[in-house]
Design a protein around this motif. Structure first.
Motif, PDB file in Angstrom:
ATOM      1  N   SER A  82       0.831  -1.205   0.000  1.00  0.00           N
ATOM      2  CA  SER A  82       0.000   0.000   0.000  1.00  0.00           C
ATOM      3  C   SER A  82       0.866   1.256   0.000  1.00  0.00           C
ATOM      4  O   SER A  82       0.523   2.262  -0.626  1.00  0.00           O
ATOM      5  CB  SER A  82      -0.951   0.000   1.204  1.00  0.00           C
ATOM      6  OG  SER A  82      -0.265   0.317   2.400  1.00  0.00           O
ATOM      7  N   ASN A  83       2.009   1.186   0.672  1.00  0.00           N
ATOM      8  CA  ASN A  83       2.940   2.315   0.682  1.00  0.00           C
ATOM      9  C   ASN A  83       3.496   2.573  -0.712  1.00  0.00           C
ATOM     10  O   ASN A  83       3.566   3.711  -1.169  1.00  0.00           O
ATOM     11  CB  ASN A  83       4.072   2.036   1.677  1.00  0.00           C
ATOM     12  CG  ASN A  83       5.068   3.164   1.766  1.00  0.00           C
ATOM     13  OD1 ASN A  83       4.700   4.324   1.877  1.00  0.00           O
ATOM     14  ND2 ASN A  83       6.352   2.826   1.702  1.00  0.00           N
ATOM     15  N   VAL A  84       3.880   1.489  -1.407  1.00  0.00           N
ATOM     16  CA  VAL A  84       4.413   1.621  -2.763  1.00  0.00           C
ATOM     17  C   VAL A  84       3.345   2.153  -3.717  1.00  0.00           C
ATOM     18  O   VAL A  84       3.646   2.928  -4.632  1.00  0.00           O
ATOM     19  CB  VAL A  84       4.966   0.262  -3.252  1.00  0.00           C
ATOM     20  CG1 VAL A  84       5.314   0.308  -4.733  1.00  0.00           C
ATOM     21  CG2 VAL A  84       6.196  -0.133  -2.441  1.00  0.00           C
ATOM     22  N   LEU A  85       2.092   1.766  -3.497  1.00  0.00           N
ATOM     23  CA  LEU A  85       0.996   2.242  -4.349  1.00  0.00           C
ATOM     24  C   LEU A  85       0.589   3.678  -4.044  1.00  0.00           C
ATOM     25  O   LEU A  85      -0.274   4.233  -4.724  1.00  0.00           O
ATOM     26  CB  LEU A  85      -0.222   1.322  -4.193  1.00  0.00           C
ATOM     27  CG  LEU A  85      -0.070  -0.111  -4.701  1.00  0.00           C
ATOM     28  CD1 LEU A  85      -1.315  -0.923  -4.402  1.00  0.00           C
ATOM     29  CD2 LEU A  85       0.245  -0.125  -6.192  1.00  0.00           C
ATOM     30  N   GLY A  86       1.191   4.258  -3.010  1.00  0.00           N
ATOM     31  CA  GLY A  86       0.905   5.644  -2.675  1.00  0.00           C
ATOM     32  C   GLY A  86      -0.399   5.854  -1.918  1.00  0.00           C
ATOM     33  O   GLY A  86      -0.937   6.970  -1.912  1.00  0.00           O
ATOM     34  N   LEU A  87      -0.890   4.812  -1.264  1.00  0.00           N
ATOM     35  CA  LEU A  87      -2.108   4.952  -0.468  1.00  0.00           C
ATOM     36  C   LEU A  87      -1.781   5.583   0.883  1.00  0.00           C
ATOM     37  O   LEU A  87      -0.695   5.357   1.417  1.00  0.00           O
ATOM     38  CB  LEU A  87      -2.763   3.583  -0.253  1.00  0.00           C
ATOM     39  CG  LEU A  87      -3.233   2.856  -1.513  1.00  0.00           C
ATOM     40  CD1 LEU A  87      -3.721   1.454  -1.165  1.00  0.00           C
ATOM     41  CD2 LEU A  87      -4.321   3.636  -2.230  1.00  0.00           C
ATOM     42  N   PRO A  88      -2.689   6.358   1.437  1.00  0.00           N
ATOM     43  CA  PRO A  88      -2.454   6.896   2.783  1.00  0.00           C
ATOM     44  C   PRO A  88      -2.223   5.759   3.776  1.00  0.00           C
ATOM     45  O   PRO A  88      -2.800   4.669   3.648  1.00  0.00           O
ATOM     46  CB  PRO A  88      -3.749   7.656   3.096  1.00  0.00           C
ATOM     47  CG  PRO A  88      -4.325   7.979   1.766  1.00  0.00           C
ATOM     48  CD  PRO A  88      -3.949   6.836   0.861  1.00  0.00           C
ATOM     49  N   LEU A  89      -1.394   6.024   4.778  1.00  0.00           N
ATOM     50  CA  LEU A  89      -1.002   4.986   5.740  1.00  0.00           C
ATOM     51  C   LEU A  89      -2.206   4.320   6.397  1.00  0.00           C
ATOM     52  O   LEU A  89      -2.260   3.095   6.529  1.00  0.00           O
ATOM     53  CB  LEU A  89      -0.085   5.585   6.810  1.00  0.00           C
ATOM     54  CG  LEU A  89       0.448   4.624   7.872  1.00  0.00           C
ATOM     55  CD1 LEU A  89       1.278   3.521   7.223  1.00  0.00           C
ATOM     56  CD2 LEU A  89       1.269   5.379   8.909  1.00  0.00           C
ATOM     57  N   VAL A  90      -3.195   5.107   6.788  1.00  0.00           N
ATOM     58  CA  VAL A  90      -4.352   4.540   7.479  1.00  0.00           C
ATOM     59  C   VAL A  90      -5.132   3.598   6.559  1.00  0.00           C
ATOM     60  O   VAL A  90      -5.683   2.592   7.018  1.00  0.00           O
ATOM     61  CB  VAL A  90      -5.258   5.655   8.061  1.00  0.00           C
ATOM     62  CG1 VAL A  90      -5.943   6.446   6.943  1.00  0.00           C
ATOM     63  CG2 VAL A  90      -6.286   5.075   9.019  1.00  0.00           C
ATOM     64  N   LEU A  91      -5.159   3.879   5.259  1.00  0.00           N
ATOM     65  CA  LEU A  91      -5.843   2.973   4.328  1.00  0.00           C
ATOM     66  C   LEU A  91      -5.022   1.704   4.104  1.00  0.00           C
ATOM     67  O   LEU A  91      -5.583   0.630   3.864  1.00  0.00           O
ATOM     68  CB  LEU A  91      -6.132   3.681   3.007  1.00  0.00           C
ATOM     69  CG  LEU A  91      -7.077   4.888   3.094  1.00  0.00           C
ATOM     70  CD1 LEU A  91      -7.395   5.425   1.703  1.00  0.00           C
ATOM     71  CD2 LEU A  91      -8.365   4.537   3.838  1.00  0.00           C
ATOM     72  N   GLY A  92      -3.698   1.840   4.210  1.00  0.00           N
ATOM     73  CA  GLY A  92      -2.861   0.639   4.163  1.00  0.00           C
ATOM     74  C   GLY A  92      -3.142  -0.265   5.343  1.00  0.00           C
ATOM     75  O   GLY A  92      -3.242  -1.492   5.193  1.00  0.00           O
ATOM     76  N   PHE A  93      -3.302   0.328   6.533  1.00  0.00           N
ATOM     77  CA  PHE A  93      -3.671  -0.460   7.711  1.00  0.00           C
ATOM     78  C   PHE A  93      -5.054  -1.075   7.544  1.00  0.00           C
ATOM     79  O   PHE A  93      -5.315  -2.181   8.027  1.00  0.00           O
ATOM     80  CB  PHE A  93      -3.626   0.402   8.977  1.00  0.00           C
ATOM     81  CG  PHE A  93      -2.277   0.450   9.619  1.00  0.00           C
ATOM     82  CD1 PHE A  93      -1.787  -0.644  10.309  1.00  0.00           C
ATOM     83  CD2 PHE A  93      -1.484   1.581   9.517  1.00  0.00           C
ATOM     84  CE1 PHE A  93      -0.540  -0.618  10.898  1.00  0.00           C
ATOM     85  CE2 PHE A  93      -0.231   1.620  10.103  1.00  0.00           C
ATOM     86  CZ  PHE A  93       0.246   0.521  10.794  1.00  0.00           C
ATOM     87  N   TRP A  94      -5.953  -0.374   6.883  1.00  0.00           N
ATOM     88  CA  TRP A  94      -7.291  -0.913   6.633  1.00  0.00           C
ATOM     89  C   TRP A  94      -7.196  -2.179   5.783  1.00  0.00           C
ATOM     90  O   TRP A  94      -7.819  -3.198   6.091  1.00  0.00           O
ATOM     91  CB  TRP A  94      -8.150   0.153   5.951  1.00  0.00           C
ATOM     92  CG  TRP A  94      -9.586  -0.223   5.760  1.00  0.00           C
ATOM     93  CD1 TRP A  94     -10.366  -0.965   6.602  1.00  0.00           C
ATOM     94  CD2 TRP A  94     -10.428   0.119   4.657  1.00  0.00           C
ATOM     95  NE1 TRP A  94     -11.641  -1.101   6.099  1.00  0.00           N
ATOM     96  CE2 TRP A  94     -11.699  -0.428   4.903  1.00  0.00           C
ATOM     97  CE3 TRP A  94     -10.224   0.853   3.503  1.00  0.00           C
ATOM     98  CZ2 TRP A  94     -12.770  -0.280   4.015  1.00  0.00           C
ATOM     99  CZ3 TRP A  94     -11.286   1.024   2.619  1.00  0.00           C
ATOM    100  CH2 TRP A  94     -12.540   0.452   2.880  1.00  0.00           C
ATOM    101  N   CYS A  95      -6.399  -2.118   4.709  1.00  0.00           N
ATOM    102  CA  CYS A  95      -6.216  -3.303   3.863  1.00  0.00           C
ATOM    103  C   CYS A  95      -5.566  -4.443   4.638  1.00  0.00           C
ATOM    104  O   CYS A  95      -5.989  -5.599   4.536  1.00  0.00           O
ATOM    105  CB  CYS A  95      -5.362  -2.953   2.644  1.00  0.00           C
ATOM    106  SG  CYS A  95      -6.130  -1.822   1.488  1.00  0.00           S
ATOM    107  N   ALA A  96      -4.528  -4.118   5.420  1.00  0.00           N
ATOM    108  CA  ALA A  96      -3.815  -5.146   6.186  1.00  0.00           C
ATOM    109  C   ALA A  96      -4.722  -5.773   7.234  1.00  0.00           C
ATOM    110  O   ALA A  96      -4.739  -6.999   7.409  1.00  0.00           O
ATOM    111  CB  ALA A  96      -2.567  -4.551   6.834  1.00  0.00           C
ATOM    112  N   SER A  97      -5.503  -4.947   7.949  1.00  0.00           N
ATOM    113  CA  SER A  97      -6.392  -5.502   8.977  1.00  0.00           C
ATOM    114  C   SER A  97      -7.540  -6.288   8.346  1.00  0.00           C
ATOM    115  O   SER A  97      -8.019  -7.262   8.923  1.00  0.00           O
ATOM    116  CB  SER A  97      -6.926  -4.397   9.895  1.00  0.00           C
ATOM    117  OG  SER A  97      -7.716  -3.469   9.187  1.00  0.00           O
ATOM    118  N   SER A  98      -7.968  -5.904   7.133  1.00  0.00           N
ATOM    119  CA  SER A  98      -9.006  -6.675   6.433  1.00  0.00           C
ATOM    120  C   SER A  98      -8.496  -8.064   6.089  1.00  0.00           C
ATOM    121  O   SER A  98      -9.238  -9.048   6.139  1.00  0.00           O
ATOM    122  CB  SER A  98      -9.437  -5.951   5.152  1.00  0.00           C
ATOM    123  OG  SER A  98     -10.046  -4.720   5.450  1.00  0.00           O
TER     124      SER A  98
END
Length: 198
Positions: A82-98
């Motif tokens: 998610s970081n490489v894709l340029g997503l905001p950090l909190v949305l990266g955590f959303w994907c990871a927690s999902s």
């Protein structure tokens, strides 16, 4: 190598955690074999490689542990991607927690591990509460702020990453469940008479 190149590689490197996580989940039934082969242990003749129900239950629980370790490592990889894709950090955590919450929900509903071991309803309650709370808060955050804070977020990237994060562990778990949880490849493990007694 200049500083910008190094930073680019430093951003890409953690993405390989996703690959490591997939390998752990896919190979969870044999990933612990080298440990058993090095120690070759048994206690009172029970935990040597055998068809004993006690050994098979133990082997399945160890395999489940390796699957969960793989799921957590995979979640870290999703965050890095998610970081490489340029997503905001909190949305990266959303994907990871999902990615992780789907395995926890499966265990809670079906009372078995994602790979089919019975009588496993998930991690201890505090861990379930924390993971569920993280997922609920990050989901609510996206819903509330979608039109404002996240209006420029590429939803194809966001939901594509989330789909991969949720689908891969679920698919690997389903593949393991096509075989009985008691079935283990044991040809490379020490026989009972070769095992060490501690």
């Amino acid at each position: 190598m200049d500083a910008q190149q190094l930073e680019r590689y430093a951003n890409l490197a953690p993405c390989f955690f996703a690959v490591i996580g997939v390998v752990f989940m896919a190979k969870c039934k044999v990933a612990w074999h080298p440990i058993l082969n090095k120690t070759g242990w048994k206690k009172d003749g029970v935990f040597a490689c055998s068809a004993d129900s006690v050994f098979l239950r133990w082997a399945s629980l160890v395999s489940h542990t390796f699957f969960i370790i793989g799921a957590v490592i995979f979640g870290n990889g999703i965050l890095a991607i998610s970081n490489v894709l340029g997503l905001p950090l909190v949305l990266g955590f959303w994907c990871a927690s999902s990615s992780i919450i789907q395995s926890i929900m499966y265990m809670a509903v079906f009372k078995q591990s994602p790979m089919g071991t019975p009588d496993i309803d998930g991690p201890p309650v505090p861990a379930r509460v924390v993971i569920a709370a993280v997922w609920i808060i990050t989901t609510a955050n996206y819903i509330v702020n979608r039109a404002t804070l996240y209006r420029d977020v590429d939803e194809t990237r966001l939901f594509g990453l989330m789909a991969v994060g949720v689908f891969l562990p679920a698919a690997i778990g389903a593949k393991h469940r096509t075989k009985n949880w008691r079935l283990h490849y044991m040809k490379d493990l020490p026989a009972r008479d070769e095992a060490k007694t501690y």
